[in-house]
Design a protein around this motif. Structure first.
Motif: not given
Length: 131
Positions: A18, A20, A68, A72
């Motif tokens: 992911f 971030g 996620k 995120e």
């Protein structure tokens, strides 16, 4: 309800990637970076194995979406906090999961020097998140 002598099985999702905006430095929170997450769920898979029904197990895709949403969808200073939030959400949503282990990797951590990865691992069990 799980018997105390029942052996727990495992579901593992490894290397989930992911992007971030986590870190203590402003640059990390503004520019972002890749994070990798591994999650291992401890639970009985006996019923799912016997029935061959998705309703008797934990849906891997749903676990991916939980991870996620944290990596995120939120911002944290510490990867320890990312892991804690992931564990809390999984244990809260899936009472059949007796314990969860979460590893958050931050391979581009701002560490002066040569290294391959910076990571933390936590293990939480049902009931831990209420403390």
């Amino acid at each position: 309800m799980q018997k105390t002598n029942e052996k727990l099985d495992k579901i593992a999702l490894s290397g989930m990637k992911f992007y971030g905006y986590h870190g203590c430095l402003n640059e990390e929170r503004e520019q972002g970076q890749d994070f990798y997450v591994d999650v291992t769920l401890s639970l009985s898979l006996h019923s799912a194995g016997k029935s061959d029904e998705l309703k008797n197990t934990v849906n891997y895709a749903a676990v991916f979406e939980i991870v996620k949403s944290v990596v995120e969808g939120q911002r944290f200073h510490l990867i320890e906090a990312i892991a804690e939030h992931i564990a809390d959400l999984i244990l809260g949503r899936y009472p059949e999961v007796r314990a969860v282990e979460v590893t958050v990797h931050k391979p581009a951590a701002p560490i002066p020097g040569d290294f391959q990865d910076a990571a933390i691992t936590i293990r939480r069990a049902q009931g831990d998140q209420k403390a």
